[in-house]
Design a protein around this motif. Structure first.
Motif, mmCIF file in Angstrom:
data_model
loop_
_atom_site.group_PDB
_atom_site.id
_atom_site.type_symbol
_atom_site.label_atom_id
_atom_site.label_comp_id
_atom_site.label_asym_id
_atom_site.label_seq_id
_atom_site.Cartn_x
_atom_site.Cartn_y
_atom_site.Cartn_z
ATOM 1 N N ILE A 80 -18.078 0.473 13.226
ATOM 2 C CA ILE A 80 -18.736 0.389 14.167
ATOM 3 C C ILE A 80 -20.072 -0.736 13.798
ATOM 4 N N ASN A 81 -20.118 -0.304 13.210
ATOM 5 C CA ASN A 81 -21.509 -1.995 12.991
ATOM 6 C C ASN A 81 -20.595 -2.865 12.157
ATOM 7 N N GLN A 82 -20.241 -2.402 11.732
ATOM 8 C CA GLN A 82 -19.560 -4.850 11.080
ATOM 9 C C GLN A 82 -18.904 -5.239 12.252
ATOM 10 N N ALA A 83 -18.566 -3.648 13.072
ATOM 11 C CA ALA A 83 -17.832 -4.357 13.972
ATOM 12 C C ALA A 83 -18.607 -4.803 15.265
ATOM 13 N N LYS A 84 -20.020 -4.152 15.409
ATOM 14 C CA LYS A 84 -21.065 -4.620 16.278
ATOM 15 C C LYS A 84 -21.362 -5.845 15.706
ATOM 16 N N LYS A 85 -22.037 -5.681 14.601
ATOM 17 C CA LYS A 85 -22.004 -6.943 13.979
ATOM 18 C C LYS A 85 -21.351 -8.446 14.571
ATOM 19 N N TYR A 86 -20.123 -8.262 14.135
ATOM 20 C CA TYR A 86 -18.923 -9.445 14.752
ATOM 21 C C TYR A 86 -19.102 -9.484 15.855
ATOM 22 N N GLU A 87 -19.372 -8.814 16.534
ATOM 23 C CA GLU A 87 -19.395 -8.870 18.183
ATOM 24 C C GLU A 87 -20.564 -9.728 18.560
ATOM 25 N N ASN A 88 -21.745 -9.238 17.746
ATOM 26 C CA ASN A 88 -23.103 -10.337 18.151
ATOM 27 C C ASN A 88 -23.182 -11.344 17.676
ATOM 28 N N GLN A 89 -22.567 -11.219 16.462
ATOM 29 C CA GLN A 89 -22.057 -12.977 15.824
ATOM 30 C C GLN A 89 -21.712 -14.160 16.846
ATOM 31 N N LYS A 90 -19.935 -13.433 16.996
ATOM 32 C CA LYS A 90 -19.354 -14.397 18.165
ATOM 33 C C LYS A 90 -20.271 -14.463 19.522
ATOM 34 N N LYS A 91 -21.278 -13.863 20.106
ATOM 35 C CA LYS A 91 -21.388 -14.183 21.267
ATOM 36 C C LYS A 91 -22.534 -15.027 20.616
ATOM 37 N N ASN A 92 -22.890 -14.999 19.921
ATOM 38 C CA ASN A 92 -24.166 -15.655 19.531
ATOM 39 C C ASN A 92 -23.695 -17.178 19.516
ATOM 40 N N GLU A 93 -22.220 -16.919 18.932
ATOM 41 C CA GLU A 93 -21.890 -18.896 18.590
ATOM 42 C C GLU A 93 -21.628 -18.960 19.734
ATOM 43 N N ALA A 94 -21.119 -18.297 20.625
ATOM 44 C CA ALA A 94 -20.135 -18.283 22.159
ATOM 45 C C ALA A 94 -21.560 -18.448 23.092
ATOM 46 N N THR A 95 -22.826 -18.282 22.750
ATOM 47 C CA THR A 95 -23.581 -18.240 23.445
ATOM 48 C C THR A 95 -24.342 -19.907 23.188
ATOM 49 N N GLY A 96 -24.379 -20.660 22.117
ATOM 50 C CA GLY A 96 -24.640 -21.974 21.488
ATOM 51 C C GLY A 96 -24.108 -22.200 21.619
ATOM 52 N N THR B 44 -18.106 14.585 6.698
ATOM 53 C CA THR B 44 -19.005 13.475 6.560
ATOM 54 C C THR B 44 -18.626 12.251 6.345
ATOM 55 N N ASP B 45 -17.714 11.919 5.285
ATOM 56 C CA ASP B 45 -17.245 11.240 4.147
ATOM 57 C C ASP B 45 -16.624 10.062 5.511
ATOM 58 N N ALA B 46 -15.881 10.736 5.893
ATOM 59 C CA ALA B 46 -14.609 9.623 6.695
ATOM 60 C C ALA B 46 -15.970 9.444 8.336
ATOM 61 N N ARG B 47 -16.860 10.558 8.561
ATOM 62 C CA ARG B 47 -17.317 10.155 9.962
ATOM 63 C C ARG B 47 -18.210 8.649 8.958
ATOM 64 N N GLU B 48 -19.187 8.591 8.141
ATOM 65 C CA GLU B 48 -19.864 7.910 7.951
ATOM 66 C C GLU B 48 -18.599 6.504 8.082
ATOM 67 N N THR B 49 -17.455 6.185 7.215
ATOM 68 C CA THR B 49 -16.913 5.478 7.172
ATOM 69 C C THR B 49 -16.760 4.649 8.572
ATOM 70 N N LYS B 50 -15.795 5.432 9.465
ATOM 71 C CA LYS B 50 -16.016 5.438 11.133
ATOM 72 C C LYS B 50 -17.662 4.903 11.477
ATOM 73 N N SER B 51 -18.538 5.177 11.006
ATOM 74 C CA SER B 51 -20.257 4.452 10.960
ATOM 75 C C SER B 51 -20.095 3.024 11.149
#
Length: 327
Positions: free
Chosen positions: A212-228, A202-209
């Motif tokens: 993944i959430n951090q990677a999505k956050k970084y992706e969204n940040q870069k997308k927003n910067e590129a869009t700007g 369960t701990d490993a699954r939570e770490t994975k989640s």
């Protein structure tokens, strides 16, 4: 004492006993939290739910069965002794999940007696029947659910599905019971070793989640910067386009005006354009236009007129008259 007197006394005693039986078996009371079934010669005759003092035929013609209106709680998988200690029944609570894990689950079923006659006569032991139906329902739902749902955030759904299935079974048995709710008390793995392993997973699954959430956050940040940046480039290009269009309109207007002047006076306009072009090509240069003929040389300076140099201030002690005398 004569036999007649003995018979008389015995008759009076029997009559008194009968009167006492009649007095105590004719009247009965119904409390606020009770409901009563009147049984006439062993057959259910009437159900009384209103509280108060009631009248019936004396025993053995009629008798009453009092049942509670309250909500009962039936424990599944554990019980409580007189001292308040919990007694668990592991054999009863062990069950297999849909992904073939073993879990231990206990719960509480809340129910009420809604049809007293059916409760009394349609089953020999309605509570035992309810217990068996609860076991069948929870095992069926747990058996079709993954272990993650059973141990974490799927408990509410399991409770709802168990309540629905149990209600359906009780309605089929028709024993006068209505299921009010099902509450899971505890769902856990059977031993410490299995619990530790599952906790690690369960701990490993939570770490994975989390990753993944951090990677999505970084992706969204870069997308927003590129869009700007894209919007800024598009906005700048649009502004440059508008500026060039307006400049072209101005150049066309100037050209049209020059063309009109040229049509009216071609020679002067031609010379003027030549001089303006020379000024743009050779900025700051001194340009003279001279004739090649004989006689006096004439030239035209193409430059702005020079300003006269400022006059130096007079020296101390020197007067204007003295300067004139020296010339």
């Amino acid at each position: 004492m004569s036999v007649k007197r003995i018979l008389t006394i015995a008759g009076m005693a029997v009559s008194g006993l009968v009167l006492i039986v009649l007095a105590f078996t004719t009247w009965y009371t119904v409390d606020e939290g009770e409901q009563v079934v009147i049984i006439t010669f062993g057959k259910a005759d009437e159900t009384v739910t209103e509280s108060g003092l009631k009248f019936k035929l004396p025993w053995p013609v009629q008798k009453v069965e009092k049942l509670s209106k309250e909500t009962f709680s039936t424990r599944f998988g554990y019980n409580q002794d007189e001292d308040g200690n919990l007694i668990s029944y592991d054999k009863e609570t062990k069950m297999i999940t849909g992904d073939e894990y073993i879990v231990v689950a206990d719960l509480v079923v809340q129910w009420k007696i809604t049809e007293p006659v059916k409760y009394l006569f349609n089953a020999e032991d309605p509570r035992e029947l309810l217990h068996d139906a609860t076991a069948a329902s929870i095992r069926s739902i747990i058996g079709s659910s993954p272990i993650d749902d059973a141990l974490t955030d799927g408990k509410a759904e399991i409770e709802a599905e168990t309540r629905d299935l149990l209600g359906t079974l009780i309605d089929t048995y028709d024993i006068g019971i209505s299921v009010q709710g099902v509450k899971l008390q505890d769902v856990e793995l059977p031993n410490e070793e299995v619990r530790s392993a599952f906790t690690a997973v369960t701990d490993a699954r939570e770490t994975k989640s989390t990753k993944i959430n951090q990677a999505k956050k970084y992706e969204n940040q870069k997308k927003n910067e590129a869009t700007g940046e894209r919007d800024a480039i598009l906005s700048g290009a649009q502004g440059d386009k508008t500026s060039r269009i307006e400049q072209a309109h101005g150049d066309v207007a100037v050209f049209n005006k020059l063309y009109e002047e040229y049509r009216n006076n071609q020679d002067i306009t031609r010379e003027r354009l030549i001089l303006e072009t020379l000024e743009q090509v050779l900025p700051g240069a001194k340009i003279y236009i001279m004739n090649d003929g004989e006689g006096t040389v004439k030239y035209l300076p193409i430059q702005p007129p020079q300003q006269a140099a400022p006059q130096a201030p007079a020296q101390d002690g020197q007067e204007e008259g003295g300067e004139n005398n020296g010339q």
